[in-house]
Design a protein around this motif. Structure first.
Motif, mmCIF file in Angstrom:
data_model
loop_
_atom_site.group_PDB
_atom_site.id
_atom_site.type_symbol
_atom_site.label_atom_id
_atom_site.label_comp_id
_atom_site.label_asym_id
_atom_site.label_seq_id
_atom_site.Cartn_x
_atom_site.Cartn_y
_atom_site.Cartn_z
ATOM 1 N N ARG A 41 0.829 -1.203 0.000
ATOM 2 C CA ARG A 41 0.000 0.000 0.000
ATOM 3 C C ARG A 41 0.862 1.252 0.000
ATOM 4 O O ARG A 41 0.573 2.214 -0.702
ATOM 5 C CB ARG A 41 -0.926 0.013 1.209
ATOM 6 C CG ARG A 41 -1.688 1.329 1.321
ATOM 7 C CD ARG A 41 -2.966 1.235 2.074
ATOM 8 N NE ARG A 41 -3.711 2.483 1.977
ATOM 9 C CZ ARG A 41 -4.982 2.609 2.256
ATOM 10 N NH1 ARG A 41 -5.675 1.548 2.606
ATOM 11 N NH2 ARG A 41 -5.583 3.763 2.164
ATOM 12 N N LEU A 42 1.926 1.254 0.801
ATOM 13 C CA LEU A 42 2.822 2.406 0.846
ATOM 14 C C LEU A 42 3.397 2.688 -0.535
ATOM 15 O O LEU A 42 3.424 3.843 -0.983
ATOM 16 C CB LEU A 42 3.949 2.126 1.841
ATOM 17 C CG LEU A 42 4.940 3.256 2.083
ATOM 18 C CD1 LEU A 42 4.262 4.436 2.760
ATOM 19 C CD2 LEU A 42 6.118 2.765 2.920
ATOM 20 N N CYS A 43 3.831 1.660 -1.224
ATOM 21 C CA CYS A 43 4.384 1.836 -2.567
ATOM 22 C C CYS A 43 3.312 2.302 -3.549
ATOM 23 O O CYS A 43 3.555 3.177 -4.384
ATOM 24 C CB CYS A 43 5.017 0.534 -3.051
ATOM 25 S SG CYS A 43 6.503 0.051 -2.145
ATOM 26 N N ASP A 75 -5.580 -5.147 0.021
ATOM 27 C CA ASP A 75 -6.425 -3.997 0.303
ATOM 28 C C ASP A 75 -7.706 -4.083 -0.521
ATOM 29 O O ASP A 75 -7.721 -4.669 -1.615
ATOM 30 C CB ASP A 75 -5.700 -2.695 -0.078
ATOM 31 C CG ASP A 75 -4.953 -2.103 1.104
ATOM 32 O OD1 ASP A 75 -5.328 -2.395 2.245
ATOM 33 O OD2 ASP A 75 -4.005 -1.334 0.873
ATOM 34 N N ALA A 76 -8.771 -3.468 -0.024
ATOM 35 C CA ALA A 76 -10.044 -3.477 -0.741
ATOM 36 C C ALA A 76 -9.918 -2.838 -2.115
ATOM 37 O O ALA A 76 -10.613 -3.228 -3.052
ATOM 38 C CB ALA A 76 -11.106 -2.763 0.089
ATOM 39 N N ASP A 77 -9.032 -1.839 -2.247
ATOM 40 C CA ASP A 77 -8.881 -1.136 -3.522
ATOM 41 C C ASP A 77 -7.660 -1.598 -4.302
ATOM 42 O O ASP A 77 -7.250 -0.952 -5.266
ATOM 43 C CB ASP A 77 -8.814 0.378 -3.295
ATOM 44 C CG ASP A 77 -7.606 0.791 -2.474
ATOM 45 O OD1 ASP A 77 -6.952 -0.093 -1.878
ATOM 46 O OD2 ASP A 77 -7.308 2.006 -2.432
ATOM 47 N N GLU A 78 -7.067 -2.719 -3.909
ATOM 48 C CA GLU A 78 -5.880 -3.220 -4.603
ATOM 49 C C GLU A 78 -6.313 -4.021 -5.825
ATOM 50 O O GLU A 78 -6.933 -5.084 -5.703
ATOM 51 C CB GLU A 78 -5.052 -4.089 -3.652
ATOM 52 C CG GLU A 78 -3.666 -4.399 -4.146
ATOM 53 C CD GLU A 78 -2.787 -5.007 -3.057
ATOM 54 O OE1 GLU A 78 -1.669 -5.430 -3.388
ATOM 55 O OE2 GLU A 78 -3.222 -5.060 -1.881
ATOM 56 N N HIS A 281 4.594 4.316 7.127
ATOM 57 C CA HIS A 281 4.865 2.892 7.055
ATOM 58 C C HIS A 281 4.502 2.235 8.390
ATOM 59 O O HIS A 281 3.885 1.152 8.432
ATOM 60 C CB HIS A 281 6.335 2.650 6.713
ATOM 61 C CG HIS A 281 6.648 1.275 6.253
ATOM 62 N ND1 HIS A 281 7.862 0.924 5.695
ATOM 63 C CD2 HIS A 281 5.915 0.125 6.272
ATOM 64 C CE1 HIS A 281 7.857 -0.356 5.390
ATOM 65 N NE2 HIS A 281 6.699 -0.862 5.733
ATOM 66 N N ALA A 282 4.871 2.896 9.496
ATOM 67 C CA ALA A 282 4.560 2.362 10.823
ATOM 68 C C ALA A 282 3.054 2.257 11.038
ATOM 69 O O ALA A 282 2.552 1.269 11.603
ATOM 70 C CB ALA A 282 5.186 3.242 11.900
ATOM 71 N N GLU A 283 2.301 3.254 10.599
ATOM 72 C CA GLU A 283 0.844 3.226 10.732
ATOM 73 C C GLU A 283 0.248 2.057 9.962
ATOM 74 O O GLU A 283 -0.632 1.346 10.467
ATOM 75 C CB GLU A 283 0.247 4.535 10.211
ATOM 76 C CG GLU A 283 0.568 5.766 11.040
ATOM 77 C CD GLU A 283 0.133 7.041 10.345
ATOM 78 O OE1 GLU A 283 -0.390 6.949 9.203
ATOM 79 O OE2 GLU A 283 0.321 8.122 10.923
ATOM 80 N N LEU A 284 0.714 1.868 8.740
ATOM 81 C CA LEU A 284 0.177 0.791 7.911
ATOM 82 C C LEU A 284 0.505 -0.574 8.498
ATOM 83 O O LEU A 284 -0.324 -1.487 8.489
ATOM 84 C CB LEU A 284 0.724 0.913 6.488
ATOM 85 C CG LEU A 284 0.230 2.122 5.687
ATOM 86 C CD1 LEU A 284 1.024 2.278 4.396
ATOM 87 C CD2 LEU A 284 -1.264 2.013 5.378
ATOM 88 N N LEU A 285 1.731 -0.733 9.014
ATOM 89 C CA LEU A 285 2.104 -1.993 9.642
ATOM 90 C C LEU A 285 1.293 -2.239 10.905
ATOM 91 O O LEU A 285 0.885 -3.371 11.198
ATOM 92 C CB LEU A 285 3.602 -1.992 9.968
ATOM 93 C CG LEU A 285 4.539 -2.191 8.781
ATOM 94 C CD1 LEU A 285 5.980 -1.907 9.188
ATOM 95 C CD2 LEU A 285 4.418 -3.598 8.203
ATOM 96 N N THR A 286 1.034 -1.174 11.664
ATOM 97 C CA THR A 286 0.224 -1.305 12.877
ATOM 98 C C THR A 286 -1.196 -1.739 12.534
ATOM 99 O O THR A 286 -1.776 -2.609 13.197
ATOM 100 C CB THR A 286 0.206 0.031 13.641
ATOM 101 O OG1 THR A 286 1.535 0.331 14.077
ATOM 102 C CG2 THR A 286 -0.712 -0.039 14.848
#
Length: 384
Positions: A41-43, A75-78, A281-286
């Motif tokens: 998602r970050l990328c 992800d839902a939008d991936e 990145h930390a938020e997404l991993l959390t």
């Protein structure tokens, strides 16, 4: 050769994988322990392309191993949802692809025949397998036929060969094309090279000249947008696959999108912007795995994020032990946001290591036409 930027507004893609247009023609390579849902998602927030999840073993998927099923997350939008499969048995591969199709687990399947890790090659898998031409063809055929009714495209990734004496890439490309693969991707190194030395882009050019009816993607030593343009110019490949080059720099996909659109490539981010990326990145991993596990996972990325920046050894050590978002915020606040992106952060990154002899099953090289599945080849692949 100097890569030439396309004219502004000019598309350089034309890359289609099955029903999907990939523009820009950029694919994120699956990397174990890296390309989870958070990193993808970050990328994706930096640019379009095709983003492939971590490698999934066909046996573990069929047996519904809990760890594997957790890894099959998007992800839902991936879209398209892209999954890489590893396997050495045509029957298991067929069953795994049928499961993916029947349960709508992915929209695109990429097959891994490029892994050089000894625990994989010693069982005849990964980059060892294309040497067995018949077995390789049967595995690709099984996957393509199982995916075809649902219109799920199957692509195949492999290396130049086992070593300089056992080059397999052109044969593998022809076989994959003949069996109905939607595209092939070549990492321009042998299994013996692992990630050392330089990728041989001439092998990608040779494969492109051999495989005519489906796209050929190039992989190896793409650490900047300029590298990607140069690879396309030198090899004629239809697209590029990016692996280690985006470690600690997910904005590489922003740069690639700009370059392929004929627009100026942005300058590297200042340390303050890098801090924001680390926090995101930390938020997404959390969100993906919880704060404690997410921050532990982030640690392995921090060295790459901070590479080349004047960050003291003591602060780097504290980053390497970070365990919570609040602690991370305190550490990020100690960084000077105005420090420009350093020249030292350019170039190769990630694991490189050294070349070495490829570990193979006993007698593996005796008969390339032997289609028998190695004994216990998939027995220890119980997750991921």
């Amino acid at each position: 050769m100097t890569a030439t930027l396309p004219a502004p507004g000019e598309t350089t893609s034309g890359l289609r994988i099955g029903p999907y247009e990939v523009d820009p023609p950029v694919v994120l390579a699956p990397m174990a322990g890296i390309t989870n849902i958070a990193f993808r998602r970050l990328c994706r927030e930096y640019g379009a392309g095709l983003y492939v999840c971590e490698m999934i073993t066909s046996r573990a998927l069929v047996e519904r191993h809990p760890k594997t099923l957790r890894m099959v997350a998007f992800d839902a939008d991936e879209s398209p949802r892209s999954m890489q499969l590893y396997g050495v048995d045509p029957d298991t591969m067929r069953e795994a692809v049928r499961m993916i199709v029947d349960e709508n687990l992915a929209d695109h399947i990429d097959m891994n025949f490029g892994c050089p890790v000894p625990k994989v090659t010693r069982k005849g898998g990964g980059s060892a397998l294309p040497y067995k031409r018949r077995l390789f063809g049967e595995i690709v055929d099984a996957a393509v036929r199982a995916a075809e009714p649902a219109g799920v495209p199957v692509t195949v990734k492999f290396r130049v060969g086992i070593d300089d004496e056992h080059v397999t890439c052109t044969d593998a490309g022809r076989i994959a094309e003949d069996k109905g693969a939607s595209a092939v991707a070549l990492h321009g190194r042998t299994a013996a090279q692992r990630y050392s030395g330089h990728a041989d882009w001439s092998a990608i050019r040779a494969l492109k000249q051999t495989v005519r009816s489906i796209p050929v993607l190039g992989n190896g030593d793409i650490f900047s947008a300029g590298d990607a343009l140069r690879m396309k110019a030198e090899t004629g490949c239809d697209g590029v696959v990016v692996g280690r080059g985006c470690l600690g720099r997910p904005w590489l996909f922003r740069d690639l999108q700009a370059a392929f659109a004929g627009e100026p490539v942005p300058e590297g981010p200042k340390l303050g912007e890098v801090a924001h990326v680390i926090r995101r990145h930390a938020e997404l991993l959390t969100d993906h795995m919880g704060e404690h596990s997410g921050l532990r996972d982030l640690r392995k990325h921090l060295t790459q994020y901070l590479r080349g920046f004047p960050v003291g050894s003591e602060l780097r050590k504290r980053f390497g032990l970070v365990s919570g978002l609040g602690e991370l915020d305190d550490l990020l606040a100690e960084l000077d946001p105005d420090v420009p992106f350093p020249d030292e952060a350019e170039g190769p990154r990630g694991r490189q290591g050294s070349a070495g002899k490829v570990v193979l099953p006993e007698g593996w090289l005796d008969d390339p036409e032997d289609a028998s599945v190695p004994a216990d080849a998939e027995m220890d692949h119980n997750g991921g």
